[in-house]
Design a protein around this motif. Structure first.
Motif, PDB file in Angstrom:
ATOM      1  N   VAL A  21      53.909  92.231  75.752  1.00 49.07           N
ATOM      2  CA  VAL A  21      55.215  92.869  75.915  1.00 49.07           C
ATOM      3  C   VAL A  21      55.024  94.326  76.350  1.00 49.07           C
ATOM      4  N   LEU A  25      56.228  95.829  79.996  1.00 48.86           N
ATOM      5  CA  LEU A  25      57.213  96.903  80.105  1.00 48.86           C
ATOM      6  C   LEU A  25      56.553  98.206  80.560  1.00 48.86           C
TER       7      LEU A  25
ATOM      8  N   ILE B  99      66.781 103.674  84.297  1.00 45.72           N
ATOM      9  CA  ILE B  99      66.085 104.091  85.519  1.00 45.72           C
ATOM     10  C   ILE B  99      65.870 105.602  85.498  1.00 45.72           C
ATOM     11  N   PRO B 102      62.629 106.039  82.478  1.00 47.55           N
ATOM     12  CA  PRO B 102      61.982 104.729  82.313  1.00 47.55           C
ATOM     13  C   PRO B 102      61.076 104.629  81.077  1.00 47.55           C
ATOM     14  N   LYS B 103      60.655 105.770  80.526  1.00 47.08           N
ATOM     15  CA  LYS B 103      59.789 105.700  79.337  1.00 47.08           C
ATOM     16  C   LYS B 103      60.481 104.998  78.165  1.00 47.08           C
ATOM     17  N   LEU B 105      61.546 102.268  78.117  1.00 48.88           N
ATOM     18  CA  LEU B 105      61.113 100.872  78.060  1.00 48.88           C
ATOM     19  C   LEU B 105      60.129 100.659  76.913  1.00 48.88           C
ATOM     20  N   PHE B 106      59.346 101.708  76.594  1.00 48.94           N
ATOM     21  CA  PHE B 106      58.390 101.570  75.496  1.00 48.94           C
ATOM     22  C   PHE B 106      59.095 101.345  74.165  1.00 48.94           C
ATOM     23  N   ALA B 109      60.022  97.874  73.948  1.00 46.34           N
ATOM     24  CA  ALA B 109      58.844  97.045  73.649  1.00 46.34           C
ATOM     25  C   ALA B 109      58.499  97.127  72.163  1.00 46.34           C
ATOM     26  N   ARG B 203      69.154 112.466  84.796  1.00 46.01           N
ATOM     27  CA  ARG B 203      69.373 112.727  86.229  1.00 46.01           C
ATOM     28  C   ARG B 203      70.276 111.635  86.805  1.00 46.01           C
ATOM     29  N   PRO B 204      71.018 111.965  87.854  1.00 47.14           N
ATOM     30  CA  PRO B 204      71.810 110.908  88.492  1.00 47.14           C
ATOM     31  C   PRO B 204      70.881 109.912  89.197  1.00 47.14           C
ATOM     32  N   VAL B 205      71.259 108.654  89.169  1.00 48.64           N
ATOM     33  CA  VAL B 205      70.417 107.610  89.759  1.00 48.64           C
ATOM     34  C   VAL B 205      71.072 107.114  91.033  1.00 48.64           C
ATOM     35  N   GLU B 209      68.204 102.787  94.077  1.00 49.57           N
ATOM     36  CA  GLU B 209      67.351 102.490  92.917  1.00 49.57           C
ATOM     37  C   GLU B 209      67.941 101.384  92.062  1.00 49.57           C
ATOM     38  N   PHE B 213      66.078  97.881  91.328  1.00 50.54           N
ATOM     39  CA  PHE B 213      65.563  97.642  89.979  1.00 50.54           C
ATOM     40  C   PHE B 213      65.525  96.163  89.584  1.00 50.54           C
ATOM     41  N   LEU B 216      62.764  94.406  91.386  1.00 50.26           N
ATOM     42  CA  LEU B 216      61.421  94.754  90.919  1.00 50.26           C
ATOM     43  C   LEU B 216      61.105  94.062  89.589  1.00 50.26           C
ATOM     44  N   VAL B 217      62.097  94.038  88.693  1.00 53.19           N
ATOM     45  CA  VAL B 217      61.884  93.365  87.402  1.00 53.19           C
ATOM     46  C   VAL B 217      61.565  91.897  87.649  1.00 53.19           C
ATOM     47  N   LEU B 362      65.605  93.404  77.961  1.00 50.41           N
ATOM     48  CA  LEU B 362      64.459  92.969  78.763  1.00 50.41           C
ATOM     49  C   LEU B 362      63.292  92.611  77.850  1.00 50.41           C
ATOM     50  N   GLY B 363      63.065  93.481  76.839  1.00 46.95           N
ATOM     51  CA  GLY B 363      61.937  93.260  75.926  1.00 46.95           C
ATOM     52  C   GLY B 363      62.043  91.933  75.205  1.00 46.95           C
TER      53      GLY B 363
END
Lengths: 78, 376
Positions: A21, A25, B99, B102-103, B105-106, B109, B203-205, B209, B213, B216-217, B362-363
């Motif tokens: 996982v 990610l 986006i 993105p950190k 995401l950890f 997880a 920040r604006p995305v 992007e 996204f 890419l996923v 997602l996780g």
């Protein structure tokens, strides 16, 4: 299957599961960061509009005023 | 006289067994929770009603040829309903916050540790006589910790269909209880100063992007974890329809008409699994306990991960965000916002918490894919 073997397998699953996982990610983190680098932001497009609008709305009346006053002065002089 | 007797033999009263009555009472409790207490009413109402329908003697709704039998086999046994729901959730999800940072995401997880720790716990429960969970059962129970209803139903239908009723009820009940379960854990693991940390504005995305996204996923999923592609694929389809901006009609249908219609039948089908023989067991009790444990561990591990990231970033990340790593969108993010406001009335964390929150979706889908690949 006896319980110790099952527990070992569950522990193994826990380890492998968490690692995969995190790897998955984590990879996405890198992918998204790279994407951000190569994607031009929307900001220029968004910034153009507000920059263009004032020239149309605020400068024009001034211009018109300047021209009318110039014309008037010219006529007065005549 | 004989006709009267035959009619009497055909009444519900004549055929009732006490177990069916108990299950109808369970259905009534679910209806009460949905209508009076407003606990996940969209699901608990059809589930509760389904439970009552499924336990009517002589009606045969649940037997081969009955309505609930078909709804279950068409929608859940095949895995179609949870996937359609996932498409709708994808169409409702805005990945902008993720986006931009993105950190996060950890954190999504880390919160999945609740799932894998519970898997271990479910197997350990086998020490108590009366419990006999296989690895498949344990995996399906553990996914409750992902705090994601459709994922839990999808995995349970594949790995342990006989436990599906209890797992779905536990998953949705605990999701409704997020505002009660999470805050004490969040407060116990953080100091007041940490909870008051303000975060930089996101920040604006760009639109590009947001469109790239989901693709890419999906690409990462195709290459690394094809077992998760049913869930992630439908999710990404919904999200792409939303962000592309060219199929607003489809996106709108996915996030309203389709998901609403599917929710009714998903609820009924789950309710049909609340029959006495499967639900009135010691295992159900174990599942309810394990589900709560999974939630608590997931919240805790998310917060701890956020604390570590906060230290590493020099105090730029509010550790409360970790709690949003369990999915439960958007409830968990709202809880983070609320607890953050208690520590600092000027601190609005909602947008920041949406990042780990959607990362949690997602996780848990990825965790489900891992479990399917390893155990299924």
């Amino acid at each position: 299957m006896d319980i110790t073997a099952l527990l070992l397998e569950a522990g193994n699953l826990m380890l492998v599961g968490m690692i995969s996982v995190f790897l998955f990610l984590g990879l996405l983190v890198i992918v998204v960061q790279t994407m951000a680098k190569y994607c031009p932001a929307d900001i220029p497009a968004a910034a153009k509009k507000p920059a263009a609008q004032p020239t149309n709305n605020t400068l024009n009346p001034k211009l018109i005023a300047a021209i009318t006053s110039a014309v008037q002065q010219y006529r007065d002089n005549k | 006289m004989e006709g009267l007797l035959t009619l009497w033999h055909d009444t519900g009263i004549y055929h009732f067994e006490w177990k069916q009555l108990v299950m109808m009472a369970v259905g009534a409790v679910l209806l009460y929770l949905a209508i009076v207490r407003k606990f996940e009413p969209l699901l608990l109402l059809p589930i509760g009603f389904g439970a009552i329908l499924a336990n009517i003697p002589n009606a045969g709704l649940n037997d081969e040829g009955g309505l609930l039998y078909y709804v279950y086999h068409i929608g859940i046994d095949s895995g179609v309903f949870p996937l359609l729901i996932f498409m709708g959730v994808g169409a409702m999800t805005d990945f902008g916050a993720l986006i931009a940072n993105p950190k996060m995401l950890f954190l999504g997880a880390a919160a999945q540790f609740g799932i894998f720790a519970t898997l271990f716990g479910a197997i350990a429960l086998n020490v108590i006589p009366g419990f006999e969970f296989t690895l498949q059962d344990a995996s399906a129970i553990a996914i409750i910790g992902g705090a994601d209803g459709p994922t839990a139903i999808f995995l349970a239908s594949k790995l342990a269909p006989h436990l599906l009723g209890a797992i779905a009820v536990a998953a949705y009940s605990y999701m409704a209880l997020v505002p009660l379960i999470q805050p004490p854990i969040m407060k116990a693991l953080t100091t007041k100063e940490e909870r008051a940390i303000k975060m930089e504005q996101l920040r604006p995305v760009s639109k590009r992007e947001k469109i790239l996204f989901p693709l890419l996923v999906l690409g990462a999923c195709i290459m690394l974890l094809p077992a998760a592609t049913p869930l992630v694929g439908m999710f990404c389809l919904g999200n792409l329809m939303r962000e592309s901006g060219v199929v607003d009609r489809l996106s709108h249908a996915a996030q309203s008409e389709i998901i609403n219609a599917v929710t009714i039948f998903l609820g009924l089908a789950v309710g049909s699994k609340l029959s006495a023989e499967y639900f009135l067991t010691l295992e159900t009790l174990g599942i309810l306990v394990l589900g709560a444990v999974a939630f608590a561990i997931g919240t805790g591990s998310g917060v701890i991960m956020a604390k570590i990231m906060s230290r590493m970033s020099g105090g730029k990340i509010n550790p409360l965000l970790g709690a949003a790593g369990v999915s439960a969108v958007p409830m968990a993010a709202r809880v983070v916002n609320k607890v953050g406001l208690e520590a600092n009335p000027q601190n609005f964390l909602l947008m920041h918490a949406m990042g780990p929150n959607v990362a949690g979706v997602l996780g848990s889908a990825v965790a489900a894919g891992v479990l399917l690949a390893l155990v299924g």
